[in-house]
Enzyme design. Structure first.
Site, mmCIF file in Angstrom:
data_model
loop_
_atom_site.group_PDB
_atom_site.id
_atom_site.type_symbol
_atom_site.label_atom_id
_atom_site.label_comp_id
_atom_site.label_asym_id
_atom_site.label_seq_id
_atom_site.Cartn_x
_atom_site.Cartn_y
_atom_site.Cartn_z
ATOM 1 N N GLU A 106 -5.471 -0.928 2.208
ATOM 2 C CA GLU A 106 -6.563 -1.525 1.623
ATOM 3 C C GLU A 106 -5.245 -2.761 0.530
ATOM 4 O O GLU A 106 -6.010 -4.422 -0.339
ATOM 5 C CB GLU A 106 -7.644 -1.535 0.938
ATOM 6 C CG GLU A 106 -8.449 -0.607 1.460
ATOM 7 C CD GLU A 106 -9.542 0.491 0.929
ATOM 8 O OE1 GLU A 106 -9.441 0.750 0.178
ATOM 9 O OE2 GLU A 106 -10.546 0.491 2.232
ATOM 10 N N LYS A 113 -1.771 1.649 0.218
ATOM 11 C CA LYS A 113 -2.636 2.379 -0.405
ATOM 12 C C LYS A 113 -2.553 3.587 0.011
ATOM 13 O O LYS A 113 -2.470 4.926 -1.048
ATOM 14 C CB LYS A 113 -3.647 1.880 -0.405
ATOM 15 C CG LYS A 113 -5.087 2.670 -1.324
ATOM 16 C CD LYS A 113 -5.818 1.668 -1.439
ATOM 17 C CE LYS A 113 -7.497 1.893 -1.839
ATOM 18 N NZ LYS A 113 -8.231 1.733 -2.370
ATOM 19 N N GLN A 114 -2.710 4.314 0.754
ATOM 20 C CA GLN A 114 -3.103 5.152 1.408
ATOM 21 C C GLN A 114 -2.940 5.658 3.298
ATOM 22 O O GLN A 114 -2.413 4.452 3.713
ATOM 23 C CB GLN A 114 -4.612 5.577 2.001
ATOM 24 C CG GLN A 114 -5.453 4.263 1.910
ATOM 25 C CD GLN A 114 -6.858 4.713 2.194
ATOM 26 O OE1 GLN A 114 -7.175 5.107 0.999
ATOM 27 N NE2 GLN A 114 -7.568 3.483 2.284
#
Lengths: 275, 117
Positions: free
Chosen positions: A86, A155-156
């Site tokens: 994101e 982010k992830q």
């Protein structure tokens, strides 16, 4: 289609200052995967006919509406999207989003076959599932997160989810290359569930040393004295109850799947006699 | 703790996949009352003294302890499959109520996966 945040009503409640509710469309594919997992685990044809199949058809229609053929390459593309990472917005052909779209379309076709349902749209679903592009960088030997991905911090877990839980078939060297490439580009202050995905990936490669490293990373720095409270990020002391529950019961499974299962439970028809 | 070391995966068309591994310094892993296609399964991996650094489990035991609806239940089977060669092997005993299958995993190469379907 399905909301990013739904509250009780089932309609989108994600505030518009967070664009996730507007463009993080992979949630629809995540729900299709949860539906197929539910079918795989229970083999309940009545549930598939009454609940799962209509949802899968609706999700497949969504991806048809979301895909475009661009001149010159005879491939289908999904543009202007937010991927699981994101930190970016308005990107094209997110590999995660495109692959969940492909899986959604295939599940709709498979469900029609299981139920022996006439499906006029299924030819189109099948063709689109074959046409949606999954980007691959031949030079680096990795899946780029999206078109023109410059290699910046993510982010992830995003691309690494292609292997688990999405089961995209790929050579072991590609799986390892994706894990190694993105492990050095993932924000160390991002959500801890990311490292669980890396641990699973290395376990599947038989690399138990790397798996142990990421398994430990997924929780060691995220527990805090005095009560050993578990937090989503290393520095973020706000406790996410859902995150804790998912760690206890579904640790190593993506919270996306859990969210999808919760959404399904909210979306099942309400017994009219109770209204 | 579910999909990682025990290696439980819901596959699209091959049933429930197991890829039994142990974290370092672990003696055994037990998953009790796992619900799958109308059956209640107990899974147990023995990690063995050689697993101090983590790795493939030594043995795997699968027991079908209960069935939710006898009339609807379709007996489950287990098979193995090699990731590298694609070679498949059917495990002889179907999983019916009370049935138990114990596998010595040292008899299989490390790239073998197991499926309940």
């Amino acid at each position: 289609m399905f909301p990013w945040e739904s509250a009780f009503s089932g309609v989108e409640t994600c505030p518009t200052f967070a664009a996730t509710g507007l463009r993080e469309d992979h949630i629809n594919g995540d729900i299709a995967i949860a539906i197929w997992q539910e079918w795989s685990m229970r083999q309940d044809k009545q549930w598939l006919r009454e609940i799962g199949y209509p949802m899968l058809m609706g999700i497949a229609d969504f991806w048809v509406s979301r895909s475009v053929y661009l001149e010159g390459d005879n491939k289908a593309h999904i543009l202007d999207i937010i991927p699981p990472d994101e930190y970016v917005d308005h990107v094209n052909d997110s590999v995660y989003s495109n692959f969940v779209a492909i899986k959604s379309l295939k599940y709709a076709v498979q469900a029609s076959l299981v139920l022996n349902e006439t499906c006029d749209k299924c030819e189109n679903y099948k063709k689109l599932s074959e046409d949606i592009v999954i980007l691959f960088d031949e030079t680096l030997g990795i899946h780029p997160e999206y078109a023109s991905y410059p290699g910046n911090t993510v982010k992830q877990a995003d691309v690494v989810l292609l292997h688990y839980p999405l089961n995209l078939e790929m050579p072991e060297e590609t799986q390892r290359a994706d894990l190694e490439f993105y492990s050095t580009r993932t924000d160390t202050h991002g959500p801890a569930m990311t490292w669980g995905m890396h641990a699973i990936g290395f376990l599947d490669l038989g690399d138990h040393e790397q798996a142990a490293k990421y398994f430990n990373m997924s929780f060691q720095d995220n527990t805090h004295e005095p009560f050993h409270v578990w937090t989503e990020t290393v520095s973020h002391f706000f406790v996410l109850l859902l995150g804790m529950i998912s760690y206890f019961f579904f640790s190593f499974s993506p919270s996306l799947s859990l969210m999808a299962m919760l959404l399904i439970s909210l979306l099942e028809p309400v017994d009219s006699s109770r209204q | 703790m579910i999909s990682g070391y025990p290696g439980l995966r819901i596959t699209d068309n091959q049933g429930l996949q197991l890829n039994p591994a142990c974290p370092e310094n672990t003696e055994s892993i037990k998953i009790r009352s796992f619900q799958y296609r109308g059956a209640t399964l107990d899974l147990e991996y023995q990690c063995g003294a050689t697993q101090l650094k983590g790795g493939r489990a030594d043995t795997m035991r699968v027991k079908l302890v209960d069935i939710q609806d006898e009339e609807k239940f379709v007996p489950l089977r287990m098979r193995s499959a090699s990731k590298r060669t694609g070679e498949k092997g059917m495990l002889p005993k179907p999983l019916t109520k009370g049935a138990e299958i114990t596998l010595d995993l040292k008899e299989f190469s490390k790239d073998h996966l197991f499926f309940i379907y």
